[in-house]
Design a protein around this motif. Structure first.
Motif, PDB file in Angstrom:
ATOM      1  N   THR A 110       1.537  -1.082  -0.126  1.00  0.00           N
ATOM      2  CA  THR A 110       0.295  -0.211   0.030  1.00  0.00           C
ATOM      3  C   THR A 110       0.682   1.039   0.022  1.00  0.00           C
ATOM      4  O   THR A 110      -0.238   2.639  -0.034  1.00  0.00           O
ATOM      5  CB  THR A 110      -0.960  -0.281   1.422  1.00  0.00           C
ATOM      6  N   GLY A 111       2.065   1.100   0.390  1.00  0.00           N
ATOM      7  CA  GLY A 111       2.749   2.518   0.165  1.00  0.00           C
ATOM      8  C   GLY A 111       3.074   2.920   1.338  1.00  0.00           C
ATOM      9  O   GLY A 111       3.859   3.791   1.645  1.00  0.00           O
ATOM     10  N   SER A 112       2.213   2.460   3.113  1.00  0.00           N
ATOM     11  CA  SER A 112       2.179   2.999   4.109  1.00  0.00           C
ATOM     12  C   SER A 112       3.941   2.618   5.064  1.00  0.00           C
ATOM     13  O   SER A 112       3.526   0.792   4.817  1.00  0.00           O
ATOM     14  CB  SER A 112       1.243   2.823   4.171  1.00  0.00           C
ATOM     15  N   ALA A 113       4.439   2.958   6.062  1.00  0.00           N
ATOM     16  CA  ALA A 113       5.604   2.526   6.497  1.00  0.00           C
ATOM     17  C   ALA A 113       4.965   0.982   7.362  1.00  0.00           C
ATOM     18  O   ALA A 113       3.698   1.382   7.719  1.00  0.00           O
ATOM     19  CB  ALA A 113       6.046   3.403   7.144  1.00  0.00           C
ATOM     20  N   GLU A 114       5.700   0.629   7.421  1.00  0.00           N
ATOM     21  CA  GLU A 114       4.436  -1.008   8.496  1.00  0.00           C
ATOM     22  C   GLU A 114       5.800  -1.467   9.022  1.00  0.00           C
ATOM     23  O   GLU A 114       7.168  -1.695   8.544  1.00  0.00           O
ATOM     24  CB  GLU A 114       4.432  -2.184   8.193  1.00  0.00           C
ATOM     25  N   PRO A 115       5.838  -1.496  11.353  1.00  0.00           N
ATOM     26  CA  PRO A 115       6.923  -2.462  11.289  1.00  0.00           C
ATOM     27  C   PRO A 115       7.010  -3.250  10.804  1.00  0.00           C
ATOM     28  O   PRO A 115       6.790  -4.728  10.491  1.00  0.00           O
ATOM     29  CB  PRO A 115       6.591  -2.128  13.026  1.00  0.00           C
ATOM     30  N   ALA A 116       8.421  -3.777  10.250  1.00  0.00           N
ATOM     31  CA  ALA A 116       9.186  -5.095  10.204  1.00  0.00           C
ATOM     32  C   ALA A 116       9.138  -5.834  10.450  1.00  0.00           C
ATOM     33  O   ALA A 116       9.478  -5.770  12.840  1.00  0.00           O
ATOM     34  CB  ALA A 116      10.533  -4.870   9.486  1.00  0.00           C
ATOM     35  N   ARG A 117       9.389  -7.105  10.915  1.00  0.00           N
ATOM     36  CA  ARG A 117       9.168  -8.231  12.007  1.00  0.00           C
ATOM     37  C   ARG A 117      10.464  -8.900  12.069  1.00  0.00           C
ATOM     38  O   ARG A 117      11.832  -9.069  11.359  1.00  0.00           O
ATOM     39  CB  ARG A 117       8.564  -9.937  11.040  1.00  0.00           C
ATOM     40  N   LYS A 118      11.029  -9.224  13.560  1.00  0.00           N
ATOM     41  CA  LYS A 118      12.182  -9.135  14.061  1.00  0.00           C
ATOM     42  C   LYS A 118      12.203 -10.481  13.958  1.00  0.00           C
ATOM     43  O   LYS A 118      11.807 -11.266  14.000  1.00  0.00           O
ATOM     44  CB  LYS A 118      11.642  -8.623  15.384  1.00  0.00           C
ATOM     45  N   SER A 119      13.902 -10.439  13.928  1.00  0.00           N
ATOM     46  CA  SER A 119      14.228 -12.480  13.663  1.00  0.00           C
ATOM     47  C   SER A 119      15.123 -12.230  15.112  1.00  0.00           C
ATOM     48  O   SER A 119      14.940 -11.164  15.745  1.00  0.00           O
ATOM     49  CB  SER A 119      15.697 -12.291  13.174  1.00  0.00           C
ATOM     50  N   LYS A 120      15.499 -13.804  15.597  1.00  0.00           N
ATOM     51  CA  LYS A 120      16.125 -13.723  17.218  1.00  0.00           C
ATOM     52  C   LYS A 120      17.495 -13.678  16.720  1.00  0.00           C
ATOM     53  O   LYS A 120      18.220 -13.836  18.221  1.00  0.00           O
ATOM     54  CB  LYS A 120      15.439 -15.096  17.594  1.00  0.00           C
TER      55      LYS A 120
END
Length: 548
Positions: free
Chosen positions: A81-91
């Motif tokens: 959608t072009g909107s900023a989204e928080p990225a998923r975190k790795s361990k």
């Protein structure tokens, strides 16, 4: 500042021992990766020589692309959608950042992989940290630290596990209870968490390991118990108090150290056990006011000390302290009546000569009283019997002790010119009869029945053999050579080296050389008993089975 090591990745990946920088951008002028040995700034950055001038420039805020002359500003990731989204975190750090030894922001994909157009993966196999096994030095250090901490805090910490104690305690229960019938293994195990019971358990295990080392067939015993220092652990934990457990702990430490040929130290532990027993009044019948079961056990412990002290004093020329001053253990109070019956006969062997006789062994006088004394002792020893149902270990111990004591008594008479043929026990032929009876009664016993009784077997056999050699040398009785051969063969089969003095060896050689039926000895004349030719039927060779 974010240019520092990601430690989880740094420990896991290295390429040929070199650090690898990221691929430079088109403005870097190199177009390839730079490989070199790193240097470190005080802040912990990793700096390569080719990058010194680049890092020195003022750069805008954001992540610095190490190895590139162009600063990189991290851009927010956007979805469809072009909107900023928080990225998923790795361990953990991704594969690329781990290989490059740079910090990963743990996003999926991470900023560095997005910037450099790399595939952000996390597929490497995680490796285990540390060595696969604990080294002996590390294990010892851990034990020492635990012991030191326990001592500082006055706490009891058992170093040897119950699983390591059980094999030895089981060996004691199956094979040695008839010799030392003073411990209930089940009761001892139930209290193994207590310091006194734990110390006694370790002392018993130390004795068992020292006894079984004397065996030639080591497959009959669990091998893992031989590498444990039970004696040191018992000494560390034990206390010196007037209790039955402290008496038994000192007693079993004496046996263990005596088998290890630590003579003076071993005797000190025996003397300690005797002193504690005297403090408790075990040598006085009027102090036995506890329950019948406890009285029975106390009597067994006392007579165990009597038997052991007299053997040690005869072997080491020490004065005897204890006397048979309390009633013998009763058969009716014992769960294993067969075993305690054999123990009573063993006690009689050592108790028949009272303390004064043992003292007279050193300075006996040639008179009518002494003649009667020696004769009475020999007649009483001759009455010692063994039940057919007794285990082989106990049979070997009783028979060997009986004929050893009879030989010692004859030696005393011979040393004091009391051999006069007025009675058969005072004749030169008597040692031949002693050896004859010993050989006949032990012919069916397996070798292990002697081995289980420990190194003291060799000492007793040598006494019988040397007296027999004297008698044969005097009487020239041909029958004596058969018994010399049998006893020496048994000695050579045992694991302990047997040593004769040069005079004794020469006497044996001269005596045997004068007869047509000569024994064959091989080896140099250095005073040792060498191998004897095989003699069928001398000692039974069947493998000892557990006592049911």
């Amino acid at each position: 500042m974010d240019n520092y090591y990601n430690y989880s990745g740094a420990a896991e990946h290295a390429v040929s021992g070199e650090f690898i920088t990221g691929t430079t951008s088109s403005n870097s002028g190199s177009g390839s990766a730079i490989r070199s040995q790193p240097s470190f700034t005080p802040e912990g950055y990793e700096i390569y020589p080719a990058q010194m001038s680049v890092i020195a420039d003022n750069s805008p805020s954001g992540y610095m692309n190490v190895g590139s002359s162009r600063p990189v500003v991290e851009q927010p990731q956007t979805g469809l959608t072009g909107s900023a989204e928080p990225a998923r975190k790795s361990k953990r750090a991704c594969d690329s950042c781990s290989i490059r030894k740079v910090k990963c922001d743990l996003k999926v994909p991470c900023s560095r992989c997005v910037t450099h157009g790399l595939e952000c993966t996390n597929s490497r196999v995680k490796r285990k940290c540390g060595p696969k096994r604990i080294h002996d030095k590390t294990r010892d250090a851990i034990k020492k630290l635990a012991i030191t901490s326990a001592l500082e805090n006055n706490q009891f910490v058992p170093i040897i596990s119950l699983e390591s104690l059980l094999p030895c305690l089981n060996v004691y229960q199956v094979w040695y209870y008839g010799i030392w019938p003073v411990i209930s293994v089940a009761e001892l195990i139930s209290r193994a968490v207590e310091p006194s019971a734990y110390a006694l358990s370790c002392a018993v295990c130390a004795t068992i390991t020292s006894q079984v080392r004397f065996m030639t067939n080591q497959t009959l015993i669990p091998q893992d118990i031989l590498d444990i220092d039970f004696a040191s652990e018992a000494i560390r934990v034990r206390k010196t108090e007037p209790t039955l457990e402290c008496v038994l702990t000192a007693f079993f430490l004496h046996i263990a150290l005596a088998n290890a040929e630590a003579g003076p130290t071993a005797i000190c532990y025996l003397r300690e056990a005797i002193t504690l027993a005297q403090i408790m009044g075990l040598d006085r019948a009027d102090t036995y006011s506890s329950s019948p079961a406890e009285t029975h056990r106390m009597r067994k412990i006392y007579y165990l000390l009597v038997v052991t002290e007299r053997f040690v004093c005869l072997e080491s020329s020490l004065p005897v302290i204890l006397e048979p001053s309390v009633p013998f253990p009763s058969l009716g109070d014992e769960e294993y009546s067969i075993l305690i019956g054999g123990f009573r006969e063993l006690v009689k062997i050592f108790a028949i000569p009272n303390k004064s006789i043992f003292d007279q062994f050193k300075a006996i006088k040639y008179d009518a009283h002494s003649l009667r004394l020696v004769s009475a002792v020999q007649n009483q020893l001759q009455q010692i019997t063994i039940l057919d149902a007794a285990p082989d270990i106990q049979k070997a111990n009783i028979l060997l002790s009986k004929y050893w004591m009879m030989t010692l008594t004859w030696d005393v008479a011979n040393a004091n010119n009391m051999i006069n043929n007025t009675e058969f026990c005072l004749s030169n032929e008597f040692p031949i009869t002693i050896a004859k009876e010993f050989c006949e009664k032990t012919v069916g016993l397996p070798l292990v029945s002697f081995e289980f009784n420990g190194p003291g077997v060799c000492f007793k056999l040598e006494v019988i053999a040397k007296a027999l050699m004297k008698a044969v040398d005097i009487t020239r009785d041909p029958s004596g050579y058969t018994y010399i051969r049998r006893i020496f063969e048994l000695l050579t089969l045992l694991k302990k080296e047997v040593r004769l003095s040069v005079n004794q060896f020469q006497m044996l050689e001269t005596t045997i050389g004068s007869m047509e039926s000569m024994l064959s000895f091989r080896g140099d004349k250095v005073g040792y008993i060498s191998d004897v030719e095989a003699f069928d039927g001398v000692i039974g060779s069947n493998v000892y089975e557990s006592v049911s």
